[in-house]
Design a protein around this motif. Structure first.
Motif, PDB file in Angstrom:
ATOM      1  N   TYR A   1       6.930 -32.571   3.745  1.00  0.00           N
ATOM      2  CA  TYR A   1       5.875 -33.080   4.604  1.00  0.00           C
ATOM      3  C   TYR A   1       5.788 -34.600   4.451  1.00  0.00           C
ATOM      4  O   TYR A   1       6.132 -35.152   3.396  1.00  0.00           O
ATOM      5  CB  TYR A   1       4.533 -32.446   4.243  1.00  0.00           C
ATOM      6  CG  TYR A   1       4.411 -31.005   4.687  1.00  0.00           C
ATOM      7  CD1 TYR A   1       4.356 -30.692   6.038  1.00  0.00           C
ATOM      8  CD2 TYR A   1       4.355 -29.977   3.760  1.00  0.00           C
ATOM      9  CE1 TYR A   1       4.256 -29.378   6.462  1.00  0.00           C
ATOM     10  CE2 TYR A   1       4.247 -28.655   4.172  1.00  0.00           C
ATOM     11  CZ  TYR A   1       4.204 -28.363   5.525  1.00  0.00           C
ATOM     12  OH  TYR A   1       4.112 -27.072   5.934  1.00  0.00           O
ATOM     13  N   ASN A   2       5.327 -35.285   5.502  1.00  0.00           N
ATOM     14  CA  ASN A   2       5.223 -36.734   5.448  1.00  0.00           C
ATOM     15  C   ASN A   2       3.810 -37.178   5.074  1.00  0.00           C
ATOM     16  O   ASN A   2       2.922 -36.348   4.848  1.00  0.00           O
ATOM     17  CB  ASN A   2       5.671 -37.369   6.773  1.00  0.00           C
ATOM     18  CG  ASN A   2       4.852 -36.853   7.960  1.00  0.00           C
ATOM     19  OD1 ASN A   2       3.736 -36.374   7.807  1.00  0.00           O
ATOM     20  ND2 ASN A   2       5.420 -36.960   9.155  1.00  0.00           N
TER      21      ASN A   2
ATOM     22  N   GLU B   1       5.072 -25.291  18.037  1.00  0.00           N
ATOM     23  CA  GLU B   1       5.141 -25.260  16.571  1.00  0.00           C
ATOM     24  C   GLU B   1       6.281 -26.142  16.067  1.00  0.00           C
ATOM     25  O   GLU B   1       6.137 -26.850  15.063  1.00  0.00           O
ATOM     26  CB  GLU B   1       5.320 -23.819  16.089  1.00  0.00           C
ATOM     27  CG  GLU B   1       4.074 -22.962  16.292  1.00  0.00           C
ATOM     28  CD  GLU B   1       4.360 -21.482  16.134  1.00  0.00           C
ATOM     29  OE1 GLU B   1       5.545 -21.131  15.860  1.00  0.00           O
ATOM     30  OE2 GLU B   1       3.428 -20.676  16.272  1.00  0.00           O
ATOM     31  N   ALA B   2       7.416 -26.101  16.778  1.00  0.00           N
ATOM     32  CA  ALA B   2       8.547 -26.941  16.368  1.00  0.00           C
ATOM     33  C   ALA B   2       8.215 -28.419  16.528  1.00  0.00           C
ATOM     34  O   ALA B   2       8.584 -29.246  15.684  1.00  0.00           O
ATOM     35  CB  ALA B   2       9.780 -26.584  17.198  1.00  0.00           C
ATOM     36  N   SER B   3       7.496 -28.763  17.606  1.00  0.00           N
ATOM     37  CA  SER B   3       7.109 -30.164  17.822  1.00  0.00           C
ATOM     38  C   SER B   3       6.153 -30.639  16.734  1.00  0.00           C
ATOM     39  O   SER B   3       6.272 -31.753  16.218  1.00  0.00           O
ATOM     40  CB  SER B   3       6.443 -30.319  19.195  1.00  0.00           C
ATOM     41  OG  SER B   3       7.341 -29.976  20.229  1.00  0.00           O
ATOM     42  N   VAL B   4       5.199 -29.768  16.372  1.00  0.00           N
ATOM     43  CA  VAL B   4       4.271 -30.121  15.297  1.00  0.00           C
ATOM     44  C   VAL B   4       5.023 -30.292  13.984  1.00  0.00           C
ATOM     45  O   VAL B   4       4.774 -31.218  13.212  1.00  0.00           O
ATOM     46  CB  VAL B   4       3.176 -29.042  15.162  1.00  0.00           C
ATOM     47  CG1 VAL B   4       2.342 -29.279  13.906  1.00  0.00           C
ATOM     48  CG2 VAL B   4       2.296 -29.026  16.400  1.00  0.00           C
ATOM     49  N   GLU B   5       5.973 -29.387  13.752  1.00  0.00           N
ATOM     50  CA  GLU B   5       6.761 -29.459  12.523  1.00  0.00           C
ATOM     51  C   GLU B   5       7.530 -30.778  12.448  1.00  0.00           C
ATOM     52  O   GLU B   5       7.597 -31.423  11.399  1.00  0.00           O
ATOM     53  CB  GLU B   5       7.726 -28.275  12.469  1.00  0.00           C
ATOM     54  CG  GLU B   5       8.438 -28.096  11.145  1.00  0.00           C
ATOM     55  CD  GLU B   5       7.561 -27.518  10.058  1.00  0.00           C
ATOM     56  OE1 GLU B   5       8.061 -27.370   8.934  1.00  0.00           O
ATOM     57  OE2 GLU B   5       6.382 -27.233  10.320  1.00  0.00           O
ATOM     58  N   LEU B   6       8.118 -31.195  13.574  1.00  0.00           N
ATOM     59  CA  LEU B   6       8.835 -32.471  13.593  1.00  0.00           C
ATOM     60  C   LEU B   6       7.903 -33.640  13.320  1.00  0.00           C
ATOM     61  O   LEU B   6       8.284 -34.619  12.678  1.00  0.00           O
ATOM     62  CB  LEU B   6       9.518 -32.668  14.951  1.00  0.00           C
ATOM     63  CG  LEU B   6      10.762 -31.824  15.218  1.00  0.00           C
ATOM     64  CD1 LEU B   6      11.199 -31.998  16.665  1.00  0.00           C
ATOM     65  CD2 LEU B   6      11.887 -32.222  14.272  1.00  0.00           C
TER      66      LEU B   6
END
Length: 466
Positions: free
Chosen positions: A294-295, A279-284
């Motif tokens: 969000y980008n 989840e943290a990787s997806v968030e990054l």
């Protein structure tokens, strides 16, 4: 990918039988005597099987773990003596599972599948930590561990497991099947369930609870241990193949129950850590590092889903906001102040929108705001509110001076009818909206053209796409 199993067995007959069984089960098998252990483990297997002919299997287990190191595979011990004391000695030495020999083929293969499946999260967590260290990333700080919850589910007031162990840091509860599936239970996190499938309590509704727990959002990640009658291998097979973390016969020692439950809770902890890491990787990957918004990548995916889900009478608004004279701010005050302006504007936009709205940074000084359900009057009012909020909130610098900031906004409206019109113009027939079919580009371009008109007319204003 085929799992590799190393069979260590001193009897040639048992070696042949076990090898044939595993080969028929589509495993990649390597076979050898206990004197060949080191050679068998040169390439760490996915599981190690210690056969009944190994004279002192308990003594060999630590040597296997030492040889394989951090990537130690699960170890299954086959023994003709599975009395509680012998089972416990093997498990305490580091064995993952102890099975009675001669084996029931179905039970054996179900256990093998289960231990290989349970070992993978530990290996994956180790791989991620090694990779993080190689990139110089610090390991996450330890967090406070709350008391774990272990729930014994039984339709009997006095469950079959009489000598129930106490586990440090674990709160144990008992409840019935209906309580577990109640709406109230969904708000309480449970680390592990213990299901009693023994004796007369092994009814169809009780057994159906296992797939129900695995299917429900609030329980699907919990550990699940099934208690079954000692000679009921079929119950163990059904439990393991339906998603149980472990299946435990009722004749095991109290210490073995405790050991197995601790392992189930440890596996749950590792899986939780992996999920948080993912989840943290997806968030990054979907967050802008400067503003925390969000980008563009996320915004486009969000819009694609929003557009494809629109009912005919549900309108949405799309705005592009651009900071006026941002290049002059950077040139006059420097990029550090420019970054501060971007962060402040991002915060102000978020403060003036609803939780269900999307605020994203498209790049540079441009922001995208999406109002999922909004008519033109509501969207225009929201755009004016955003513009006024930014314009009335100058950015204060460390020296006490202030930087006046304004934004221009381009607003476009969309609904299912408009999407179908654009689709017709492009002669698209597929029902799904994709990033590559040009529809999203058209939606963003309409708001962009309105933004350029706002800039051309003097900035610090809202223009609506026509």
């Amino acid at each position: 990918m085929t799992s590799r199993v190393a069979i260590i067995e001193d009897s040639s007959v048992a070696r042949m039988l076990l090898s044939s069984l595993l080969t028929a089960g589509h495993y990649d098998v390597s076979v050898g005597a206990s004197s060949e252990t080191d050679a068998l483990l040169e390439l760490p297997p996915d599981a190690v099987l210690l056969g009944p002919g190994v004279e002192d299997a308990v003594a060999l287990i630590p040597a296997i773990r030492t040889k394989t190191g951090a990537s130690a595979p699960p170890i299954l011990v086959l023994s003709r003596d599975t009395a509680p004391a012998q089972r416990l000695a093997a498990l305490q030495a580091g064995a993952t599972e102890v099975l009675r020999y001669p084996i029931d083929a179905g039970h054996f293969l179900a256990r093998l599948r289960s231990v290989i499946r349970s070992a993978e999260p530990f290996r994956e967590l180790r791989r991620r930590r090694v990779a993080s260290m190689q990139f110089g990333f610090a390991e996450s700080a330890a967090t406070f561990e709350r008391q774990k919850r272990l729930v014994l589910v039984s339709e009997n007031a006095e469950p079959s497991m009489i000598d129930w162990p106490d586990l440090p840091g674990v709160r144990q509860e008992r409840c019935g099947r209906r309580e577990v599936l109640s709406a109230d239970a969904q708000t309480r996190q449970v680390e592990a369930f213990v299901l009693d499938w023994s004796g007369t309590f092994s009814t169809a509704p009780v057994r159906q609870l296992l797939p129900e727990l695995r299917a429900r959002v609030h329980t699907r990640h919990a550990g699940i241990v099934v208690l079954h009658d000692p000679d009921d291998d079929l119950a163990a097979v059904q439990a393991l193949d339906n998603g149980a973390t472990d299946a435990v016969p009722l004749d095991v020692a109290r210490e073995e129950i405790a050991l197995r439950l601790e392992r189930v809770l440890a596996l749950k902890g590792v899986k939780d850590t992996l999920r948080r890491s993912t989840e943290a990787s997806v968030e990054l990957a979907v967050r802008d590092s400067l503003t925390g918004l969000y980008n563009r990548r996320y915004a486009e995916a969000y819009l694609a889903d929003l557009v494809s889900d629109r009912a005919a009478d549900q309108a949405f608004a799309l705005m592009i906001a651009d900071i006026d004279h941002f290049k002059a701010i950077n040139d006059t005050y420097g990029h550090a102040v420019g970054d501060m302006v971007l962060r402040k504007v991002a915060d102000q936009l978020c403060q003036q929108t609803r939780a269900v709205d999307l605020v994203a940074r498209l790049g540079g000084e441009e922001f995208l705001i999406v109002l999922a359900e909004s008519n033109l009057a509501q969207a225009r009012h929201a755009a004016d509110r955003l513009r006024n909020r930014v314009g009335r909130s100058p950015i204060k610098l460390d020296d006490g001076s202030e930087v006046a900031v304004t934004v221009s906004l381009g607003l476009s409206m969309g609904d299912a009818r408009m999407i179908e019109r654009l689709r017709g113009e492009r002669r698209l027939t597929a029902p799904a909206i994709g990033l590559g079919d040009g529809i999203l580009s058209d939606l963003i371009s309409r708001a962009d053209r309105a933004l350029y008109r706002a800039k051309a007319l003097g900035r610090n204003q809202v223009q609506v796409a026509v």
